[in-house]
Design a protein around this motif. Structure first.
Motif, PDB file in Angstrom:
ATOM      1  N   ARG A  55     -13.467   1.271  -0.819  1.00 54.31           N
ATOM      2  CA  ARG A  55     -12.731   0.038  -1.102  1.00 54.31           C
ATOM      3  C   ARG A  55     -13.654  -1.059  -1.625  1.00 54.31           C
ATOM      4  O   ARG A  55     -13.259  -1.860  -2.478  1.00 54.31           O
ATOM      5  N   SER A  98     -13.961   5.078   4.052  1.00 53.85           N
ATOM      6  CA  SER A  98     -12.875   4.330   3.419  1.00 53.85           C
ATOM      7  C   SER A  98     -13.340   2.938   2.997  1.00 53.85           C
ATOM      8  O   SER A  98     -13.040   2.472   1.896  1.00 53.85           O
ATOM      9  N   GLU A 138      -7.969   5.442  -4.621  1.00 53.05           N
ATOM     10  CA  GLU A 138      -7.199   4.485  -3.823  1.00 53.05           C
ATOM     11  C   GLU A 138      -6.337   5.206  -2.789  1.00 53.05           C
ATOM     12  O   GLU A 138      -6.260   4.805  -1.625  1.00 53.05           O
ATOM     13  N   ASN A 153      -6.091   5.934   7.344  1.00 54.61           N
ATOM     14  CA  ASN A 153      -4.985   6.266   8.251  1.00 54.61           C
ATOM     15  C   ASN A 153      -5.370   7.390   9.220  1.00 54.61           C
ATOM     16  O   ASN A 153      -5.044   7.344  10.414  1.00 54.61           O
ATOM     17  N   GLN A 193      -7.487  -4.296   1.131  1.00 57.54           N
ATOM     18  CA  GLN A 193      -7.764  -3.061   1.854  1.00 57.54           C
ATOM     19  C   GLN A 193      -9.089  -3.127   2.618  1.00 57.54           C
ATOM     20  O   GLN A 193      -9.244  -2.496   3.668  1.00 57.54           O
ATOM     21  N   TYR A 240       0.812  -1.205   0.000  1.00 54.17           N
ATOM     22  CA  TYR A 240       0.000   0.000   0.000  1.00 54.17           C
ATOM     23  C   TYR A 240       0.844   1.253   0.000  1.00 54.17           C
ATOM     24  O   TYR A 240       0.385   2.322  -0.343  1.00 54.17           O
ATOM     25  N   LEU A 261      -6.905   5.395   1.393  1.00 55.65           N
ATOM     26  CA  LEU A 261      -5.773   5.090   2.269  1.00 55.65           C
ATOM     27  C   LEU A 261      -5.565   6.208   3.285  1.00 55.65           C
ATOM     28  O   LEU A 261      -5.351   5.960   4.479  1.00 55.65           O
TER      29      LEU A 261
END
Length: 680
Positions: free
Chosen positions: A313, A309, A280, A288, A321, A4, A284
């Motif tokens: 995904r 998120s 994408e 996070n 993910q 990732y 991410l």
């Protein structure tokens, strides 16, 4: 989880360098049939099926052509196009033919490109040992032909394989070699990729401060170069820095580091176009950021980001993910004491990771499951240990295999270098022996005949040297006398006479005044005359104190000169001195001559110009000292004005400094004196 971090830019690396071996690139003509078909296939409007048809026709033509550099160059272009369009079978046919032709013609450059292409293909296929072997072969050839540009790219791809197999020490060593090559060749794209990869390697070895340093270096490169391959490189670096702080916070249980990570994630998300153009990266960053919010007790924000998120995904169908999102959601619901939902998400994560064979993500899910499902914790822990050991064993076997390949390559290169050194030594020895024998023969044949001539020539040279020494001595004496005369004349005119003239004018102006201030000024000017007397005495002994002051503190003395000018004359004086001029490094004779020219210029303005304003500027440009003295006085006709001793001294001093003095003036338009002096 490692993939990732770098998927955003390394997808462009396999064919990133120019197809040249240091010589002029081969021009591929477009009037032959193979090039015509290749150009048709490259048209963006061509359908996939037609592309493949054109590629096949181009390959058939090239296969039957003569094995020359142009054919190999076209074949390499075709190979790249087949790789980019994922025509795997045709790619292998093309690259194998390129390998065969390059080997047969001993074309090291295209053989290295063929190996590099195969390495990229097998890396894409996740056949890491084959990819590593081909990259190593390409590296060996590129080192031999000293093609540094292609070599750095091969090393970067090798480091990716080492990184994926957990060989972080090997990856770091390979990346250091790539960095030295890319730095020397100023390969900005490669330097960016290397800095990010070195940061990821440090992140995996838990050296978080070093990782942050590397990612910041990558961010600095991106900030200075907007044309780096790939989009959102800045945001990727910000994400990696935030992730480094997040990992550091996990290790040290530091809330402050979690807060720092939030700052970087939020800074990356300021670019609103990421949401649509690179979902994408966006998911991410949101995941996070949500995790950092979770660790800082911002639970509502964390939940919203986790759900957003996960939704993205699932839309993009990224199973690995999705597993990560569900692990984070499970951790969230555990923290808010909703055990049912926490178990639901972790069981879904375990099931999906097992189904997709995402073993590293499965490990993370097992670890979380052992915390939530206390009754089955031992089962999860055993499975975690078993799978972790299995993955580690596979990585160790891969590392050992890569180490053997590298060792064998290094041994082959070492043996080859030793053999080349031996052959080179034998060749040099043979050439040396032949040369010595030839020289001995020539010396012996000429010795008898030249002995007498050498004696006569030596006697003649001795006579000439004696005569030249006598003449040179006399010239030096004459020149020294002349230089000393001019020097004393300049010092008297520019220094003593200027100051005496100023003192005389000032005494005349207050001669008839008896107020205390005038009495005080008269005493000051009398002291000035005493100093002038001392200067005359020092000039006679060639020990001018003023020269030493100029040398040691030029800026201070020049400032004093300007203040004295302002105090004693009605003209308004402004001056500018460039702070980048390092006067300590300027030669002493330049400082002395510049000060004298400045004195003479101001004295001439006071005598003749009737100026209201005076401007003096010191600037440094392109390693040259530029000085200008400008006034708005009555001016004069430069072509008709005769040059007195003052003007001649100014020109002479400029020449002494290897400089140039220009005087521009006309009646009623003031005067500008410009002095340019080169600085060593």
């Amino acid at each position: 989880m490692k993939k990732y971090f770098y998927f955003l830019f390394f997808s462009l690396l396999p064919f990133g360098c120019k197809d040249t071996n240091g010589k002029k690139p081969i021009e591929i003509t477009t009037n032959d049939s193979s090039s015509i078909y290749l150009n048709k296939a490259q048209n963006k409007n061509t359908k996939i099926a037609d592309k493949l048809k054109y590629y096949k026709k181009s390959f058939t033509i090239l296969k039957n052509q003569e094995n020359d550099s142009i054919t190999r160059s076209k074949l390499f272009e075709l190979t790249k196009e087949l790789y980019k369009n994922n025509f795997e079978r045709e790619f292998l046919s093309s690259v194998n033919l390129l390998t065969k032709l390059a080997t047969k013609s001993k074309d090291s450059f295209y053989l290295a490109q063929a190996y590099r292409s195969k390495g990229s293909f097998y890396k894409h296929q996740a056949t890491k040992d084959s990819a590593f072997i081909y990259y190593t072969e390409a590296e060996k050839i590129l080192k031999k032909i000293k093609h540094k540009e292609g070599l750095s790219l091969v090393l970067i791809n090798k480091s990716l394989i080492q990184f994926d197999t957990g060989d972080y020490t090997g990856a770091d060593r390979t990346l250091n070699n790539a960095y030295l090559i890319s730095k020397k060749n100023n390969e900005i794209d490669n330097l960016y990729a290397i800095s990010v990869m070195m940061g990821l390697t440090s992140l995996e070895t838990k050296d978080f401060d070093k990782a942050i340093q590397y990612f910041n270096y990558g961010l600095e490169i991106v900030s200075k170069n907007n044309n780096i391959i790939g989009e959102f490189n800045k945001e990727t670096c910000l994400n990696n820095i935030g992730l480094s702080y997040q990992r550091k916070a996990e290790q040290k249980k530091s809330v402050e580091d979690y807060k720092k990570s939030i700052e970087y994630f939020k800074s990356a998300l300021k670019n609103k176009s990421i949401r649509t153009e690179d979902p994408e990266l966006y998911n991410l960053l949101t995941d996070n950021l949500g995790y950092s919010y979770l660790k800082t007790e911002n639970l509502d924000q964390a939940l919203a980001l986790f759900l957003e998120s996960l939704k993205i995904r699932e839309e993009l169908n990224y199973p690995n993910q999705i597993v990560l999102s569900k692990v984070h959601l499970s951790e969230y619901y555990r923290q808010v004491n909703d055990t049912a939902k926490s178990k639901k998400y972790i069981f879904e994560a375990l099931s999906l990771a097992k189904k997709e064979k995402a073993y590293r993500d499965y490990l993370n899910a097992l670890k979380q499951a052992s915390i939530i499902d206390v009754q089955n914790a031992s089962t999860y822990s055993k499975e975690y240990i078993r799978l972790s050991d299995s993955i580690r064993n596979v990585e160790i076997l891969s590392q050992e295999k890569f180490a053997r390949i590298q060792l064998e390559t290094d041994e082959i290169i070492k043996e080859k270098d030793i053999l080349e050194d031996k052959n080179r030594s034998l060749l040099y020895t043979f050439i040396g022996v032949v040369f010595l024998l030839s020289m001995l023969f020539v010396v012996r044949a000429q010795r008898a005949r030249t002995k007498e001539l050498m004696f006569k020539q030596a006697q003649q040279r001795a006579n000439e040297e004696i005569y030249n020494l006598l003449m040179a001595q006399q010239d030096v004496i004459d020149q020294s006398r002349e230089i000393e005369k001019k020097k004393i004349a300049r010092d008297l005119h520019d220094g003593i006479l200027s100051r005496m003239f100023g003192a005389r004018l000032n005494l005349d102006s207050i001669n008839h005044l008896d107020d205390p201030e005038s009495v005080k000024k008269r005493l000051e000017y009398l002291n000035e005359l005493k100093e002038i007397e001392q200067d005359i005495r020092e000039i006679s002994h060639d020990l001018s104190r003023e020269k030493q002051d100029l040398i040691n503190n030029f800026v201070s003395i020049t400032t004093n000169l300007f203040e004295e000018q302002t105090a004693t004359h009605s003209a308004k004086l402004t001056y500018f001195m460039d702070s980048s001029i390092k006067w300590d490094l300027v030669k002493n004779n330049i400082k002395i001559n510049v000060f004298r020219i400045l004195q003479e210029g101001l004295q001439n303005i006071n005598k003749y110009a009737k100026a209201k304003t005076i401007s003096v500027n010191f600037r440094k440009e392109n390693n040259e000292l530029h000085i200008s003295i400008e006034d708005d006085g009555i001016g004069f006709d430069v072509s008709k004005k005769s040059k007195g001793i003052g003007m001649q001294n100014m020109i002479s001093r400029a020449i002494d400094c290897n400089g140039k003095l220009d005087i521009n003036s006309s009646k009623e338009n003031g005067t500008k004196i410009t002095l340019n002096i080169p600085l060593e």
